[in-house]
Design an enzyme around this catalytic site. Structure first.
Site, PDB file in Angstrom:
ATOM      1  N   HIS A   1      15.193  84.859  57.452  1.00 58.59           N
ATOM      2  CA  HIS A   1      14.347  84.641  58.861  1.00 58.59           C
ATOM      3  C   HIS A   1      13.317  83.579  58.328  1.00 58.59           C
ATOM      4  CE1 HIS A   1      13.121  85.959  62.765  1.00 58.59           C
ATOM      5  NE2 HIS A   1      12.094  85.440  62.428  1.00 58.59           N
ATOM      6  N   ALA A   2      13.328  82.443  59.313  1.00 62.27           N
ATOM      7  CA  ALA A   2      12.377  81.438  59.143  1.00 62.27           C
ATOM      8  C   ALA A   2      10.998  81.634  58.897  1.00 62.27           C
ATOM      9  CB  ALA A   2      12.728  80.298  60.316  1.00 62.27           C
TER      10      ALA A   2
ATOM     11  N   HIS B   1       9.641  74.143  65.126  1.00 64.30           N
ATOM     12  CA  HIS B   1       8.791  75.408  65.229  1.00 64.30           C
ATOM     13  C   HIS B   1       7.893  75.657  64.009  1.00 64.30           C
ATOM     14  CE1 HIS B   1       7.517  79.704  66.618  1.00 64.30           C
ATOM     15  NE2 HIS B   1       7.724  79.877  65.180  1.00 64.30           N
ATOM     16  N   GLU B   2       8.583  75.704  62.707  1.00 62.71           N
ATOM     17  CA  GLU B   2       7.979  75.975  61.576  1.00 62.71           C
ATOM     18  C   GLU B   2       7.068  74.773  61.184  1.00 62.71           C
ATOM     19  OE1 GLU B   2       8.341  79.046  60.560  1.00 62.71           O
ATOM     20  OE2 GLU B   2       9.759  79.583  61.780  1.00 62.71           O
TER      21      GLU B   2
ATOM     22  N   HIS C   1       3.760  75.182  62.299  1.00 60.76           N
ATOM     23  CA  HIS C   1       2.592  76.090  61.705  1.00 60.76           C
ATOM     24  C   HIS C   1       2.325  75.377  60.563  1.00 60.76           C
ATOM     25  CE1 HIS C   1       3.761  79.808  63.566  1.00 60.76           C
ATOM     26  NE2 HIS C   1       5.162  79.945  63.218  1.00 60.76           N
TER      27      HIS C   1
ATOM     28  N   GLU D   1       2.169  80.054  67.106  1.00 66.05           N
ATOM     29  CA  GLU D   1       3.650  80.122  67.445  1.00 66.05           C
ATOM     30  C   GLU D   1       3.901  79.061  68.474  1.00 66.05           C
ATOM     31  OE1 GLU D   1       5.589  81.569  65.806  1.00 66.05           O
ATOM     32  OE2 GLU D   1       4.236  83.024  64.665  1.00 66.05           O
TER      33      GLU D   1
ATOM     34  N   HIS E   1      10.908  91.577  62.903  1.00 64.22           N
ATOM     35  CA  HIS E   1       9.371  91.617  63.144  1.00 64.22           C
ATOM     36  C   HIS E   1       9.096  93.183  62.950  1.00 64.22           C
ATOM     37  CE1 HIS E   1      10.589  87.804  64.558  1.00 64.22           C
ATOM     38  NE2 HIS E   1       9.295  87.325  64.141  1.00 64.22           N
TER      39      HIS E   1
ATOM     40  N   TYR F   1       4.626  85.669  70.582  1.00 70.27           N
ATOM     41  CA  TYR F   1       5.737  85.009  71.142  1.00 70.27           C
ATOM     42  C   TYR F   1       5.647  84.773  72.541  1.00 70.27           C
ATOM     43  CZ  TYR F   1       7.319  85.165  65.980  1.00 70.27           C
ATOM     44  OH  TYR F   1       7.143  85.160  64.751  1.00 70.27           O
TER      45      TYR F   1
HETATM   46  C1  KAF Z   1      10.330  81.687  68.997  1.00 70.33           C
HETATM   47  C2  KAF Z   1      10.864  80.446  69.193  1.00 70.33           C
HETATM   48  C3  KAF Z   1      12.149  80.209  69.240  1.00 70.33           C
HETATM   49  C4  KAF Z   1      12.836  81.411  69.398  1.00 70.33           C
HETATM   50  C5  KAF Z   1      12.476  82.839  69.336  1.00 70.33           C
HETATM   51  C6  KAF Z   1      11.220  82.880  68.764  1.00 70.33           C
HETATM   52  C7  KAF Z   1      10.764  84.001  68.703  1.00 70.33           C
HETATM   53  C8  KAF Z   1      10.762  84.512  66.958  1.00 70.33           C
HETATM   54  C9  KAF Z   1      12.143  85.084  66.726  1.00 70.33           C
HETATM   55  O1  KAF Z   1      12.360  86.118  67.420  1.00 70.33           O
HETATM   56  O2  KAF Z   1      13.045  84.541  66.164  1.00 70.33           O
HETATM   57  N1  KAF Z   1      10.603  83.342  66.061  1.00 70.33           N
HETATM   58  C10 KAF Z   1      10.287  83.731  64.757  1.00 70.33           C
HETATM   59  O3  KAF Z   1      10.427  84.803  64.222  1.00 70.33           O
HETATM   60  C11 KAF Z   1      10.009  82.589  63.955  1.00 70.33           C
HETATM   61  C12 KAF Z   1       9.625  82.791  62.554  1.00 70.33           C
HETATM   62  C13 KAF Z   1       7.853  82.697  62.394  1.00 70.33           C
HETATM   63  O4  KAF Z   1       7.858  81.230  62.353  1.00 70.33           O
HETATM   64  O5  KAF Z   1       7.129  82.909  63.694  1.00 70.33           O
HETATM   65  C14 KAF Z   1       7.430  83.443  61.141  1.00 70.33           C
HETATM   66  C15 KAF Z   1       7.310  84.889  61.445  1.00 70.33           C
HETATM   67  C16 KAF Z   1       6.702  85.335  60.264  1.00 70.33           C
HETATM   68  C17 KAF Z   1       7.476  85.510  58.970  1.00 70.33           C
HETATM   69  C18 KAF Z   1       6.819  86.108  57.856  1.00 70.33           C
HETATM   70  C19 KAF Z   1       5.444  86.705  57.831  1.00 70.33           C
HETATM   71  C20 KAF Z   1       4.948  86.593  59.208  1.00 70.33           C
HETATM   72  C21 KAF Z   1       5.354  85.876  60.470  1.00 70.33           C
HETATM   73  N2  KAF Z   1       5.972  83.035  61.369  1.00 70.33           N
HETATM   74  C22 KAF Z   1       5.398  81.919  60.311  1.00 70.33           C
HETATM   75  O6  KAF Z   1       6.007  81.715  59.526  1.00 70.33           O
HETATM   76  C23 KAF Z   1       3.718  81.823  60.448  1.00 70.33           C
HETATM   77  C24 KAF Z   1       3.185  82.453  61.430  1.00 70.33           C
HETATM   78  C25 KAF Z   1       1.670  82.281  61.437  1.00 70.33           C
HETATM   79  C26 KAF Z   1       1.248  81.382  60.717  1.00 70.33           C
HETATM   80  C27 KAF Z   1       1.866  80.711  59.617  1.00 70.33           C
HETATM   81  C28 KAF Z   1       3.193  81.085  59.679  1.00 70.33           C
HETATM   82 ZN    ZN Z   2       6.630  81.030  64.212  1.00 73.77          ZN
END
Ligand code: KAF
Ligand code: ZN
Length: 614
Positions: A354-355, A384-385, A388, A412, A513, A523
């Site tokens: 997971h990204a 997206h990444e 961040h 996000e 999540h 999100y």
């Molecule tokens: C977003 C965009 C397009 C499609 C879907 C989404 C929603 C969601 C999903 O369901 O896929 N997107 C993500 O989960 C992308 C991963 C992330 O970039 O949000 C990631 C999630 C994460 C992973 C580990 C620990 C905490 C959060 N968030 C980050 O890497 C992050 C968040 C805040 C600050 C710095 C990095």
């Molecule tokens: Zn994210």
């Protein structure tokens, strides 16, 4: 560690804190300042150690890396319990505004607060690491779908498929049996999470109560510079604003799926079975685009095919993302980004695919962790990444308690707002589409593709935490975990389980999540904010014309505006940061609705005479 010593003493002998001791003199503003300065120093050291262990664990899941990461998380948890308890002393200290804000933010520094009992804290840290590990290691072995003559029984190590393989099946197969097998297979990996999740909820609720919240959900909702009740009303309001558009999309998609799968599988007036929507969680329907394309024989929008045909490597895709940010006047990524990131799935070991985006040392040690494949979806996820990462770098000058988004929805929304500028016009400029669709039909096609991603997502973005808020508040007991999940999925998404479910299943755990304990309303907010940001940045760039055609690529003015907001980190209440970009402190869905106005009119025409709803 200065603070925890006092805090640990208070935890061990609560009487010290109350009756016997004479009331201490109220601390001065200078003492409050010294306290938060100390916290910033201590916390930074502990967070760097934890992030280092987390990175190692996520890129190499073993019992050892899991235990190691849990131990370092425990240290952070212990420190925060103590520091938060101690910080109560400064409530009436008349601290300067910056200090007061840091004292406020300290209470939200953990999304998983631990009880002060060391045994329970260790248990919670171990459970959290284990849950994410189960998800990361998840595989489905054995045959899926009808065997083709001569085809191997299943692919991969020992005939097993990982989540990415299964997602590809859900995106590409049109055989109900195959789709069902992939869906069921993955939803089997989370069954073993149920008792762990129940315990995680108990322990983290206890931790939340110790620092003055009713439950963990209340803590999560309190982090938005308004009361938890106000926040719930705000998210409800935004959902009501976009719901009519979702209902139109749902109606159109159900009718077209009936053409493909028949009314027996997709009945009138009923929710759509979740395995037919092209995505494991039915949260993004864009892989159905080839089935649903409004006007065939228009210029192709098939970016996946172009990426494959042109042999784009993962690094080249990330370079393209970086090039977008540098075109806005932001600096290139550091050299270490390229040395330390995980861009592809390493062979022969389990990783969390997971990204995510990281600044491991809170000092510009930027990296992303992905398992990139040559698809348009991954190209967008890269933006997206990187959003961040660019946010992290913009606020790196701030003390660690301010090194955060204005709220988590902002974090996000940045990369997604930038990725809204990946228009057909921009894609043509980087050689990924041959022709830009010109007329109204081309516009409807492009908008359909976008809506299958951005509009389909909205109810899902809302419901995931609706479920967790109810679980943490005790409104949903463990014997109704799965039933309550599907009630929400039906109510919000209009989606049904494709096969009978029971309380043996734990379907929420099949979404990253939940086991990773990452809140999800972020999100939902981001999907609304990003359109408001896009509109404001397009204005800053001086771009005329419809919002859906605007690309801010190359605009230093837009980049400066974005950077000015990102530099604030969490130092100011989020409405101020919101105004720094949009000019208003109150989010609404007006830009999203403006963006999709052409598609909405088209959908209403298509759906005339249909019975919509479920
Ligand atoms: C977003 C965009 C397009 C499609 C879907 C989404 C929603 C969601 C999903 O369901 O896929 N997107 C993500 O989960 C992308 C991963 C992330 O970039 O949000 C990631 C999630 C994460 C992973 C580990 C620990 C905490 C959060 N968030 C980050 O890497 C992050 C968040 C805040 C600050 C710095 C990095
Ligand atoms: Zn994210």
């Amino acid at each position: 560690m200065r603070i925890p010593l006092i805090a640990a003493a208070l935890a061990a002998f609560p009487a010290l804190a109350s009756s016997q001791a004479p009331p201490p003199a109220p601390p001065s503003p200078a003492e409050a300042r010294a306290f938060v300065d100390g916290v910033n120093v201590d916390l930074r050291r502990l967070l760097v150690r934890r992030e280092t262990a987390e990175w190692i664990k996520s890129t190499y899941i073993t019992d050892d890396t899991e235990r190691n990461a849990a131990a370092l998380n425990e240290d952070v948890m212990a420190y925060l319990s103590g520091a938060i308890r101690e910080s109560a002393r400064f409530a009436g200290a008349g601290a300067d505004p910056g200090t007061a804000r840091m004292l406020h933010l300290l209470r939200f520094a953990s999304s998983l607060p631990a009880p002060s009992d060391p045994g329970k804290r260790a248990e919670l840290a171990a459970i959290a690491a284990k849950l994410e590990g189960i998800y990361g290691k998840g595989k489905v072995c054995g045959p899926i779908g009808p065997r083709k003559k001569g085809a191997p029984a299943a692919k991969g190590d020992a005939g097993c498929r990982d989540l990415q393989d299964l997602e590809e099946i859900l995106a590409k197969s049109r055989e109900p049996e195959t789709l069902l097998a992939a869906w069921k297979g993955w939803h089997g990996i989370s069954r073993e999470m149920r008792p762990l999740y129940q315990r995680l909820a108990e322990l983290s609720n206890e931790g939340a109560r110790e620092i003055g919240f009713g439950d963990l959900g209340e803590l999560w909702r309190a982090g938005y510079d308004m009361t938890p009740a106000e926040f719930e009303r705000e998210t409800d309001r935004l959902w009501q604003e976009v719901r009519p558009l979702y209902d139109q999309l749902h109606c159109y998609v159900r009718a077209r799926l009936q053409d493909v799968y028949g009314k027996r599988l997709v009945p009138d007036g009923r929710p759509i079975p979740a395995h037919l929507l092209g995505n494991m969680w039915a949260q993004d329907w864009s892989s159905l685009y080839p089935l649903l394309e409004p006007y065939p024989n228009q210029p192709s929008l098939d970016v996946d095919a172009a990426l494959k045909r042109q042999g784009w490597s993962p690094a080249r895709m990330v370079k393209a993302g970086e090039a977008f940010f540098t075109s806005l006047g932001l600096d290139p990524l550091p050299k270490t980004f390229w040395e330390r990131s995980q861009l592809v799935k390493p062979p022969g070991r389990d990783v969390v695919c997971h990204a995510s985006a990281w600044d491991v040392t809170y000092s510009g040690d930027l990296r992303i962790k992905m398992c990139i494949r040559p698809t348009e979806e991954d190209l967008v996820t890269i933006h997206h990444e990187l959003g961040h990462n660019y946010y992290q770098r913009a606020y790196v000058h701030l003390p660690v308690l301010f090194q955060n988004g204005a709220n988590d929805g902002f974090h996000e929304a940045i990369g997604d707002a930038v990725a809204l500028s990946i228009t057909p016009g921009y894609l043509k400029s980087i050689g990924l589409v041959a022709r830009v669709p010109g007329d109204d039909r081309g516009v409807v096609n492009f908008q359909m593709k976008r809506a299958l991603d951005k509009i389909a997502f909205l109810p899902w973005g809302k419901l995931v935490d609706q479920w967790r808020w109810d679980v943490f508040a005790g409104k949903v007991a463990p014997d109704r975990y799965n039933a309550a999940w599907w009630e929400l999925r039906e109510r919000f998404q209009g989606v049904a389980p494709p096969t009978a479910r029971s309380e043996e299943d734990f379907d929420p755990g099949a979404k990253y999540h939940i086991p990773a304990n990452v809140s999800y309303t972020r999100y939902f907010l981001a999907f609304v904010y990003q359109f408001q940001f896009h509109r404001a940045l397009c204005q800053a760039a001086g771009i005329q014309g419809p919002l859906h055609q605007c690309s801010i690529f190359g605009s230093k003015e837009a980049g400066a505006k974005l950077e000015a907001m990102m530099r604030l980190g969490a130092s100011r209440p989020w409405p101020e940061a919101y105004a720094a970009v949009t000019g208003t402190t109150r989010p609404d869905a007006s830009a999203l609705l403006e963006y999709f106005a052409p598609l909405r009119a088209w959908l209403e025409g298509q759906n005339a005479g249909r019975t919509c709803g479920w």
